[in-house]
Design an enzyme around this catalytic site. Structure first.
Site, PDB file in Angstrom:
ATOM      1  N   SER A   1       0.796  -1.226   0.000  1.00 35.55           N
ATOM      2  CA  SER A   1       0.000   0.000   0.000  1.00 35.55           C
ATOM      3  C   SER A   1       0.833   1.282   0.000  1.00 35.55           C
ATOM      4  CB  SER A   1      -0.960  -0.010   1.191  1.00 35.55           C
ATOM      5  OG  SER A   1      -0.281  -0.326   2.383  1.00 35.55           O
TER       6      SER A   1
ATOM      7  N   HIS B   1      -5.415  -3.532  -2.193  1.00 37.00           N
ATOM      8  CA  HIS B   1      -5.102  -2.547  -3.247  1.00 37.00           C
ATOM      9  C   HIS B   1      -5.017  -3.184  -4.634  1.00 37.00           C
ATOM     10  CE1 HIS B   1      -4.473   1.165  -0.975  1.00 37.00           C
ATOM     11  NE2 HIS B   1      -4.030   0.395   0.006  1.00 37.00           N
TER      12      HIS B   1
ATOM     13  N   LYS C   1     -12.005   0.293  -0.607  1.00 32.64           N
ATOM     14  CA  LYS C   1     -11.108   0.993  -1.539  1.00 32.64           C
ATOM     15  C   LYS C   1     -11.776   1.081  -2.909  1.00 32.64           C
ATOM     16  CE  LYS C   1      -7.276   0.563   1.458  1.00 32.64           C
ATOM     17  NZ  LYS C   1      -6.756  -0.487   2.326  1.00 32.64           N
TER      18      LYS C   1
HETATM   19  C1  PLP Z   1      -6.748  -0.727   3.757  1.00 35.56           C
HETATM   20  C2  PLP Z   1      -6.149  -2.051   3.988  1.00 35.56           C
HETATM   21  C3  PLP Z   1      -6.721  -2.954   4.897  1.00 35.56           C
HETATM   22  C4  PLP Z   1      -7.899  -2.590   5.775  1.00 35.56           C
HETATM   23  O1  PLP Z   1      -9.085  -2.518   5.077  1.00 35.56           O
HETATM   24  P1  PLP Z   1     -10.328  -1.717   5.699  1.00 35.56           P
HETATM   25  O2  PLP Z   1     -11.492  -2.281   4.983  1.00 35.56           O
HETATM   26  O3  PLP Z   1     -10.110  -0.275   5.443  1.00 35.56           O
HETATM   27  O4  PLP Z   1     -10.361  -2.055   7.162  1.00 35.56           O
HETATM   28  C5  PLP Z   1      -6.136  -4.193   5.034  1.00 35.56           C
HETATM   29  N1  PLP Z   1      -5.049  -4.541   4.316  1.00 35.56           N
HETATM   30  C6  PLP Z   1      -4.457  -3.707   3.446  1.00 35.56           C
HETATM   31  C7  PLP Z   1      -3.259  -4.133   2.674  1.00 35.56           C
HETATM   32  C8  PLP Z   1      -4.985  -2.417   3.261  1.00 35.56           C
HETATM   33  O5  PLP Z   1      -4.400  -1.585   2.408  1.00 35.56           O
END
Ligand code: PLP
Length: 406
Positions: A193, A221, A252
């Site tokens: 990320s 992502h 996301k």
């Molecule tokens: C954003 C993210 C999460 C968490 O997801 P949410 O639905 O926002 O709790 C978990 N793992 C990775 C790699 C992320 O980028």
């Protein structure tokens, strides 16, 4: 828009006064990040304190967070099912929207079955301890997301960290230490990320097969970004049926809220009996559950947004490199502008914000290593070529003033 500020005078106890020193310390070391308040929906342009900014740091890759069809699906679900799930999934909180979404996610991901959570973080915290326990061993990538690190901690399994993207290091560690655990799990972010590079999941999958270790990928992502119609990293590498667990988020590219894991029918069945966020935290609300279903339908039927996302990403990256910025080695839309120094990074972000109306949030320690501070830019399908051009122009001017570029 009217903002209501309700301030109540309360004299708090003095026993928490120690935080003042902690905050001062964060400020002095450039690690205190200002938190902005948005007064508009997510989009290429957003309103903050009554002023318009180009938004360069949301995870709303495809623009689905404010998509009319997704909003309509949410409203319809609220009309039909109300606003609250009412209970944890295992008691009275499972409704037909959850089941329909679980079938949709499994089909989209080419997995046998899936399980919907209230968030991606919870999906990791909940699922990892179901897979491994104190007699087992986890091989975890060095730059894994905090929710994976915490999930592994909660599992009490032995944790072996292997080097970033380094499958030789992973192989050596499996060779030496696989036997130390009854069950073994290799766990990795799909797309990292903070850097935007991609895990070598093809090679990792082979190593899982060779050493009898389950393979778990966090595709937060990758969804909506990689693979056919944004199916994610497993599809990107053509590994359907060979990766044991695919985890992801709905917050996301899918634009709303929630998370999931996908895997075999038996594994999902067992996870429902054991996962603590599933058993002890109330279910995802009807509106969010329905909106994700619609987001996936949109992604399946049309890849126009996906193409636009990649066009914008290429334009942004090429332009920033050309003017001399270090943008790392991202292979995805995530574009880290690596400055290094924490304070300089905050200065650049502030300059972009106050002088050029560009919202580009700084990322500092502990989210990234010390001395690797950066501004992480997130282009989306909603940006116009002009938005990207204005952003790059501002980076050029501000970067020269702050002597980050020549
Ligand atoms: C954003 C993210 C999460 C968490 O997801 P949410 O639905 O926002 O709790 C978990 N793992 C990775 C790699 C992320 O980028």
């Amino acid at each position: 828009m009217v903002l209501y500020h309700l301030s109540v005078m309360v004299n708090m106890t003095q026993r928490t006064a120690w935080v003042k020193d902690e905050i001062r310390n964060l400020r002095e070391t450039g690690r205190y990040v200002p938190i902005r308040t948005l007064e508009s929906p997510q989009g290429a342009r957003i309103i903050i304190a009554g002023k318009e900014y180009i938004n360069m740091c949301s995870n709303n890759y495809l623009g689905l967070a404010n998509h009319p069809e997704v909003k309509k699906a949410t409203i319809d679900a609220v009309e039909k099912f109300g606003v609250g799930a009412g209970a944890v999934r295992s008691i009275a909180g499972t409704n037909s929207l959850h089941i329909r979404l679980e079938e949709k996610v499994a089909a989209f991901k080419h997995m046998e079955s899936s399980l919907v959570y209230q968030g991606g973080l919870l999906a990791n915290l909940g699922t990892i301890p179901v897979l491994v326990g104190k007699d087992d061993i986890v091989f975890s990538e060095e730059l894994n997301h905090a929710s994976i690190i915490d999930g592994v901690r909660l599992s009490s399994a032995t944790r072996i960290v292997y080097k970033h993207l380094d499958t030789e290091d992973l192989r050596a560690k499996l060779k030496n230490q696989r036997k130390d655990g009854k069950r073994a799990l290799i766990i990795t972010d799909g797309v990292f990320s903070m850097d935007g590079d991609i895990a070598p999941l093809d090679r990792i999958t082979e190593l899982g097969e060779e050493f009898d270790a389950m393979v778990y990928v966090d595709d937060a992502h990758g969804e909506g970004v990689l693979g056919k119609n944004g199916r994610g990293i497993v599809d990107h590498f053509g590994l359907a049926g060979r990766v044991d667990i695919e985890m992801g988020t709905f917050s996301k590219a899918m634009g709303t809220m929630g998370g999931f894991v996908a895997g075999s029918k038996d594994l999902m069945d067992y996870t429902k009996q054991r996962s603590r966020p599933f058993l002890f935290s109330s279910a995802l609300n009807p509106g969010d559950t329905a909106s994700v279903f619609k987001s996936i339908e949109i992604m399946e039927r049309d890849d126009t947004l996906l193409k636009k996302l990649w066009d914008n990403s290429r334009l942004l990256k090429d332009s920033l490199s050309k003017i001399g910025y270090n943008i790392g080695s991202s292979k995805t839309p995530i574009t880290p502008v690596i400055v290094g120094d924490e304070k300089k990074t905050l200065d650049l972000s502030n300059e972009l914000f106050s002088k050029y109306s560009i919202f580009a949030s700084p990322i500092v320690f502990p989210t990234v290593a010390k001395g690797m501070a950066r501004i992480r830019l997130m282009p989306s399908a909603l940006h116009s070529a002009n938005d990207i051009g204005v952003t790059v122009d501002a980076f050029e001017k501000a970067g020269k003033v702050l002597r980050i570029i020549q």
